[in-house]
Every structure is written in C-alpha cells, then in structure tokens.
Design a protein around this motif. Structure first.
Motif, mmCIF file in Angstrom:
data_model
loop_
_atom_site.group_PDB
_atom_site.id
_atom_site.type_symbol
_atom_site.label_atom_id
_atom_site.label_comp_id
_atom_site.label_asym_id
_atom_site.label_seq_id
_atom_site.Cartn_x
_atom_site.Cartn_y
_atom_site.Cartn_z
ATOM 1 N N ARG A 177 0.832 -1.209 0.000
ATOM 2 C CA ARG A 177 0.000 0.000 0.000
ATOM 3 C C ARG A 177 0.867 1.260 0.000
ATOM 4 N N MET A 178 1.898 1.252 0.850
ATOM 5 C CA MET A 178 2.782 2.411 0.897
ATOM 6 C C MET A 178 3.512 2.597 -0.418
ATOM 7 N N GLY A 179 3.883 1.479 -1.060
ATOM 8 C CA GLY A 179 4.563 1.568 -2.342
ATOM 9 C C GLY A 179 3.674 2.175 -3.413
ATOM 10 N N ARG A 180 2.402 1.803 -3.392
ATOM 11 C CA ARG A 180 1.468 2.354 -4.375
ATOM 12 C C ARG A 180 1.262 3.853 -4.165
ATOM 13 N N LYS A 181 1.125 4.246 -2.875
ATOM 14 C CA LYS A 181 0.956 5.660 -2.585
ATOM 15 C C LYS A 181 2.174 6.458 -3.020
ATOM 16 N N PHE A 182 3.338 5.909 -2.764
ATOM 17 C CA PHE A 182 4.569 6.594 -3.151
ATOM 18 C C PHE A 182 4.658 6.739 -4.669
ATOM 19 N N ALA A 183 4.228 5.696 -5.393
ATOM 20 C CA ALA A 183 4.264 5.753 -6.856
ATOM 21 C C ALA A 183 3.303 6.823 -7.375
ATOM 22 N N VAL A 184 2.109 6.913 -6.750
ATOM 23 C CA VAL A 184 1.132 7.919 -7.176
ATOM 24 C C VAL A 184 1.666 9.320 -6.923
ATOM 25 N N LEU A 185 2.241 9.554 -5.742
ATOM 26 C CA LEU A 185 2.783 10.868 -5.415
ATOM 27 C C LEU A 185 3.938 11.239 -6.331
ATOM 28 N N LYS A 186 4.760 10.261 -6.633
ATOM 29 C CA LYS A 186 5.896 10.513 -7.521
ATOM 30 C C LYS A 186 5.418 10.877 -8.914
ATOM 31 N N GLU A 187 4.362 10.195 -9.386
ATOM 32 C CA GLU A 187 3.836 10.475 -10.719
ATOM 33 C C GLU A 187 3.220 11.875 -10.760
ATOM 34 N N LYS A 188 2.511 12.253 -9.701
ATOM 35 C CA LYS A 188 1.913 13.576 -9.667
ATOM 36 C C LYS A 188 2.973 14.665 -9.581
ATOM 37 N N LYS A 189 4.059 14.364 -8.893
ATOM 38 C CA LYS A 189 5.136 15.343 -8.787
ATOM 39 C C LYS A 189 5.779 15.589 -10.148
ATOM 40 N N LYS A 190 5.916 14.526 -10.936
ATOM 41 C CA LYS A 190 6.512 14.674 -12.261
ATOM 42 C C LYS A 190 5.631 15.532 -13.162
ATOM 43 N N THR A 191 4.326 15.376 -13.027
ATOM 44 C CA THR A 191 3.403 16.114 -13.898
ATOM 45 C C THR A 191 3.083 17.507 -13.360
ATOM 46 N N GLY A 192 3.698 17.875 -12.200
ATOM 47 C CA GLY A 192 3.460 19.197 -11.638
ATOM 48 C C GLY A 192 2.186 19.296 -10.856
ATOM 49 N N TYR A 193 1.539 18.189 -10.598
ATOM 50 C CA TYR A 193 0.285 18.203 -9.846
ATOM 51 C C TYR A 193 0.586 18.407 -8.366
ATOM 52 N N LYS A 194 -0.205 19.225 -7.701
ATOM 53 C CA LYS A 194 0.014 19.527 -6.294
ATOM 54 C C LYS A 194 -0.333 18.299 -5.467
ATOM 55 N N LYS A 195 0.601 17.952 -4.560
ATOM 56 C CA LYS A 195 0.400 16.780 -3.720
ATOM 57 C C LYS A 195 -0.671 17.051 -2.678
ATOM 58 N N SER A 196 -1.524 16.091 -2.471
ATOM 59 C CA SER A 196 -2.540 16.199 -1.440
ATOM 60 C C SER A 196 -2.898 14.797 -0.967
ATOM 61 N N SER A 197 -2.698 14.577 0.313
ATOM 62 C CA SER A 197 -2.995 13.243 0.845
ATOM 63 C C SER A 197 -4.481 12.933 0.765
ATOM 64 N N ILE A 198 -5.308 13.981 0.746
ATOM 65 C CA ILE A 198 -6.745 13.764 0.678
ATOM 66 C C ILE A 198 -7.139 13.200 -0.673
ATOM 67 N N GLU A 199 -6.423 13.607 -1.694
ATOM 68 C CA GLU A 199 -6.792 13.191 -3.045
ATOM 69 C C GLU A 199 -6.210 11.852 -3.429
ATOM 70 N N VAL A 200 -5.382 11.258 -2.549
ATOM 71 C CA VAL A 200 -4.841 9.938 -2.872
ATOM 72 C C VAL A 200 -5.924 8.905 -2.580
ATOM 73 N N PRO A 201 -6.396 8.212 -3.570
ATOM 74 C CA PRO A 201 -7.515 7.282 -3.360
ATOM 75 C C PRO A 201 -7.073 6.063 -2.564
#
Length: 229
Positions: A177-201
């Motif tokens: 689970r932590m690995g998936r969350k980290f991958a999602v955050l990393k992908e959003k960071k690359k695309t310039g998307y603002k990180k938000s723990s609330i928006e992580v499904p």
C-alpha cells in the motif's frame, strides 16, 4: 537348644514366605528406562537403561533386552551382555543392535541402527547381578516416524504461528500500500500536480483484506482468552 529347634520346626509356610520376601527385597535391583522413545527412520536411536545394585558388579552380571511387537505375541531376545556384548544374529534386529552401556557406571543402554517403522513396539531391559536378581520390569515404547512427520506442533507453536503469519501478511500488505501511494505521489510530482494526501484514493481491495485480517486476529485472541471450563 531344644527350645530353639522346636521354634524353627514350627515356623509356618506363610512366615517362611514372608522372610524370603524380605531377603529378596534387600537384594533387589532398581532399573530405570525411558518409558517412551521417538525415532526417525534411518537414524540411530538410543534405548536408555540404568540400574542400581546392592552387590558389587561382578563377571556374573548379565543384561538382556527383549522385544514385543505392538500386536502382542511372544517376547524376542535381541541382546545379551555378560562381560562382552552379544547382539542377536537372527531375526529383524540382526546386526542392528550395538552396546553403548557401561556396567561399572550402572548403564545398560543399547542403540538401534537404521530403525524402520516396523520396529515399533515395546523393549524391556533386564539386569541380573547375583545375588541381586529380583527387580522391577521397566518398559520402553518405541515409535519410529518418517522424517517429514517427526515434527509435532504443540499448542505453543500453533499460537505463535497464528500470530506470526498474520503479522507478516499485514506487514506485506502495508508495504504494498505504501509503495502504491509513493508511486502515485511521484507520478503527480513529475506532472506538476500539487500533492494532497486527501486526493490519494484508498485501494478498496487492500482495505478489504486488512479489515478481514484484523477481524480474524481479534477472533483468535478472543477464543484464546475464553475459559475452557
């Protein structure tokens, strides 16, 4: 003198047996043997037997081991010792019995080489050290098992496994689970998307498995704490 002779003549048979019993008890041997022994197919197993004698050890001391199969039947002598060991030269135990005892130290043990499951049965150790010839008859029950079945689960082992295995599974799921969350955050960071723990499904599949494991562990704890009475 006549009075003494008269008394000895009128000793009853019961009194004579009682006196003889006392004499025998005074010179009795005490023998101890392991009541149960487990062995693994093909691996040497020791059949322990120790004794205590009120008389000094002499060349007349003898040790005899006999065997009786689980189904019953006549006893079979499989080993004899008198100054030197004599292993049986016939039968199922031919050339498989070795002497590991030391009569000077009160040890009359033997070893069985290459045991098989058909060796299961009762082994009896008998020691005589004249005039000590009367003794108890200890019996050793031998159980030979296959190598894969030599390990038996105890209640403590089962309890440890019931806690350890679910803990490992939960830890692995959390790492995934932590690995998936980290991958999602990393992908959003690359695309310039603002990180938000609330928006992580939340992963519904992972959450469902974690819930089941939590309920199962709680049930295990509750069942262990119940009073068996």
């Amino acid at each position: 003198m006549r009075e003494i002779v008269c008394i000895s003549v009128h000793v009853t048979v019961g009194e004579a047996v009682s006196v003889l019993g006392c004499v025998c008890n005074a010179c009795a041997l005490e023998i101890r043997a392991s009541p149960k022994v487990q062995a693994v197919v093909g691996e040497q197993v020791a059949l322990k037997c120790t004794f205590k004698s009120s008389s000094p050890i002499s060349d007349r001391l003898t040790v005899d081991w006999t065997y009786r199969p689980p189904s019953g039947g006549p006893m079979e002598t499989i080993f004899h010792y008198q100054s030197v060991p004599y292993s049986t030269a016939v039968g199922k135990f031919k050339d498989r019995i070795s002497w590991i005892g030391n009569v000077a130290q009160g040890d009359a043990s033997i070893a069985l080489q290459s045991p098989v499951m058909s060796d299961n049965g009762t082994f009896i150790c008998s020691v005589k050290n004249p005039p000590d010839v009367y003794h108890n008859i200890p019996q050793t029950t031998l159980t030979v098992m296959e190598r894969g079945f030599s390990f038996q689960l105890t209640s403590t082992t089962l309890l440890a496994l019931s806690v350890f295995i679910p803990s490992i599974i939960v830890a692995v799921l959390l790492l995934v689970r932590m690995g998936r969350k980290f991958a999602v955050l990393k992908e959003k960071k690359k695309t310039g998307y603002k990180k938000s723990s609330i928006e992580v499904p939340e992963d519904p599949e992972t959450s469902r498995w974690l819930g089941k494991l939590r309920d199962w562990c709680l049930n295990c704890v509750d069942s262990d704490e119940e009073d068996p009475y």
